[in-house]
Design an enzyme around this catalytic site. Structure first.
Site, PDB file in Angstrom:
ATOM      1  N   HIS A  34      -4.494  88.636  -3.187  1.00 53.37           N
ATOM      2  CA  HIS A  34      -5.854  88.100  -3.280  1.00 53.37           C
ATOM      3  C   HIS A  34      -6.098  87.244  -2.041  1.00 53.37           C
ATOM      4  CE1 HIS A  34      -3.770  84.470  -4.450  1.00 53.37           C
ATOM      5  NE2 HIS A  34      -3.229  85.092  -5.488  1.00 53.37           N
ATOM      6  N   GLY A  57      -5.988  84.185  -1.498  1.00 55.65           N
ATOM      7  CA  GLY A  57      -4.973  83.152  -1.244  1.00 55.65           C
ATOM      8  C   GLY A  57      -3.872  83.676  -0.338  1.00 55.65           C
ATOM      9  N   HIS A  58      -3.384  84.881  -0.644  1.00 55.55           N
ATOM     10  CA  HIS A  58      -2.350  85.495   0.196  1.00 55.55           C
ATOM     11  C   HIS A  58      -2.919  85.826   1.584  1.00 55.55           C
ATOM     12  CE1 HIS A  58      -1.043  86.900  -3.966  1.00 55.55           C
ATOM     13  NE2 HIS A  58       0.038  86.287  -3.537  1.00 55.55           N
ATOM     14  N   GLY A  61       2.162  78.819   0.137  1.00 53.25           N
ATOM     15  CA  GLY A  61       0.985  78.126  -0.377  1.00 53.25           C
ATOM     16  C   GLY A  61       1.359  76.848  -1.108  1.00 53.25           C
ATOM     17  N   LYS A  97      -0.221  75.930  -3.532  1.00 51.34           N
ATOM     18  CA  LYS A  97      -0.433  76.308  -4.940  1.00 51.34           C
ATOM     19  C   LYS A  97       0.902  76.223  -5.693  1.00 51.34           C
ATOM     20  CE  LYS A  97      -1.622  79.291  -8.379  1.00 51.34           C
ATOM     21  NZ  LYS A  97      -0.336  79.839  -8.671  1.00 51.34           N
ATOM     22  N   ASP A  98       1.975  76.693  -5.055  1.00 48.68           N
ATOM     23  CA  ASP A  98       3.320  76.604  -5.640  1.00 48.68           C
ATOM     24  C   ASP A  98       4.032  75.437  -4.952  1.00 48.68           C
ATOM     25  OD1 ASP A  98       3.543  79.250  -7.314  1.00 48.68           O
ATOM     26  OD2 ASP A  98       2.554  79.773  -5.450  1.00 48.68           O
TER      27      ASP A  98
HETATM   28  P1  AMP Z   1       3.160  85.008  -4.958  1.00 47.58           P
HETATM   29  O1  AMP Z   1       2.788  86.401  -4.627  1.00 47.58           O
HETATM   30  O2  AMP Z   1       2.428  84.468  -6.141  1.00 47.58           O
HETATM   31  O3  AMP Z   1       4.642  84.788  -5.012  1.00 47.58           O
HETATM   32  O4  AMP Z   1       2.649  84.131  -3.748  1.00 47.58           O
HETATM   33  C1  AMP Z   1       3.056  84.370  -2.432  1.00 47.58           C
HETATM   34  C2  AMP Z   1       2.660  83.212  -1.568  1.00 47.58           C
HETATM   35  O5  AMP Z   1       1.255  83.049  -1.605  1.00 47.58           O
HETATM   36  C3  AMP Z   1       3.280  81.885  -2.056  1.00 47.58           C
HETATM   37  O6  AMP Z   1       3.660  81.099  -0.933  1.00 47.58           O
HETATM   38  C4  AMP Z   1       2.141  81.262  -2.804  1.00 47.58           C
HETATM   39  O7  AMP Z   1       2.210  79.844  -2.856  1.00 47.58           O
HETATM   40  C5  AMP Z   1       0.952  81.714  -1.967  1.00 47.58           C
HETATM   41  N1  AMP Z   1      -0.273  81.661  -2.771  1.00 47.58           N
HETATM   42  C6  AMP Z   1      -0.497  82.257  -3.959  1.00 47.58           C
HETATM   43  N2  AMP Z   1      -1.711  81.921  -4.429  1.00 47.58           N
HETATM   44  C7  AMP Z   1      -2.260  81.085  -3.512  1.00 47.58           C
HETATM   45  C8  AMP Z   1      -3.485  80.383  -3.415  1.00 47.58           C
HETATM   46  N3  AMP Z   1      -4.414  80.453  -4.366  1.00 47.58           N
HETATM   47  N4  AMP Z   1      -3.711  79.616  -2.317  1.00 47.58           N
HETATM   48  C9  AMP Z   1      -2.772  79.513  -1.343  1.00 47.58           C
HETATM   49  N5  AMP Z   1      -1.593  80.149  -1.378  1.00 47.58           N
HETATM   50  C10 AMP Z   1      -1.330  80.924  -2.443  1.00 47.58           C
END
Ligand code: AMP
Length: 283
Positions: free
Chosen positions: A34, A36-37, A149, A151-152
């Protein structure tokens, strides 16, 4: 965009870029991409010569088999989004490629309390799994800069500490949380919310903002109690934790004292979907 699923091939693809001294930016993800990524991808593109994204739904970081089974996967659309955002290489290995014969590498890093509070407490083994996979991906892809992010938030702190402990030659870069128009933090898990749940999900960020606003004028315990109550006024929500902690160590703060660098973090079940969010306080 080059698409690679084998470790050997990924290393071979990276090698000539490293030889030329090019900077490799890396964005590790679990897919179902999305905005964010994509923000991380675009930042990496600005700051590096080559941008690599990985998509790997890492089984060893899931403590709940149901969560793993239900994790959304959409590799075709993900690849299209990465391509149109200028990503140079997508590394998407199978589980067997990363963990042959189901064996995971040893992970003996000692993080003290950092990986044991909050997410570490409620998702036992989660950060162990995250550290195993990120360490392995860093080893395969040799990034100069890696993007995570906020976010985490706890994950970002754990990875930053891992880099320091192991002395890895990579910069860990934390990026602001990207939100939907109503404030809900973008997450692949949002896809699992019902229409009704999605309409009320904004409550989590609204309460976090209110906590930021109330800030140090209110005792910590009172803020936490208020936030728990406020989120759960709607019975579809169940708060797993709502914590106020020091930003780097993530040790819970009991009273404001001299603390000026704090973060409020929460994990909330909305129906059967677990959502996390946070806001930095006093910045
Ligand atoms: P994930 O696929 O959920 O493991 O996320 C991959 C990377 O994208 C991680 O570093 C997350 O923190 C970052 N991420 C996920 N959602 C967001 C968001 N809404 N805003 C910023 N970074 C994000």
């Amino acid at each position: 965009m080059k698409e690679i699923s084998k470790i050997k091939e990924a290393k071979l693809w990276i090698k000539p870029h490293l030889k030329k001294g090019l900077r490799i930016g890396f964005v590790p993800t679990m897919g179902a991409l999305h905005e964010g990524h994509l923000r991380l991808i675009r930042q990496s593109k600005q700051e590096n010569d080559i941008t690599v994204c990985s998509i790997f739904v890492n089984p060893v970081q899931f403590n709940n088999p149901d969560d793993l089974a239900k994790y959304p996967r959409n590799i075709v659309q993900d690849a299209r989004m990465l391509k149109s955002n200028g990503c140079d290489m997508l590394f998407s290995p199978e589980v067997e490629e990363m963990y042959p014969d189901g064996k995971t590498p040893n992970n003996d890093i000692e993080f003290g309390m950092l990986d044991k509070v909050m997410e570490g407490k409620f998702r036992p083994g989660h950060f162990k799994g995250v550290v195993i996979v990120v360490r392995k991906l860093f080893d395969i892809l040799s990034p100069s800069n890696a993007y995570f992010g906020k976010k985490d938030y706890q994950q970002l702190m754990v990875i930053t500490r891992m880099k320091e402990i192991l002395g890895l030659p990579v910069n860990i870069i934390g990026c602001e949380t990207v939100r939907e128009d109503d404030g809900l933090a973008m997450s692949s898990r949002n896809l699992r919310l019902t229409i009704g749940e999605r309409q009320v999900a904004r409550r989590i960020f609204e309460v976090l903002c209110k906590v930021r606003e109330k800030g140090s004028k209110t005792p910590v315990w009172e803020l936490k109690e208020w936030a728990n109550k406020k989120i759960q006024e709607d019975s579809r929500f169940r708060v797993e934790y709502f914590e106020i902690a020091e930003r780097e160590t993530l040790m819970p703060i009991e009273n404001w004292g001299q603390k000026t660098q704090a973060v409020a973090l929460t994990a909330v079940y909305l129906g059967d979907v677990r959502l996390i969010d946070n806001v930095e306080l006093f910045s």
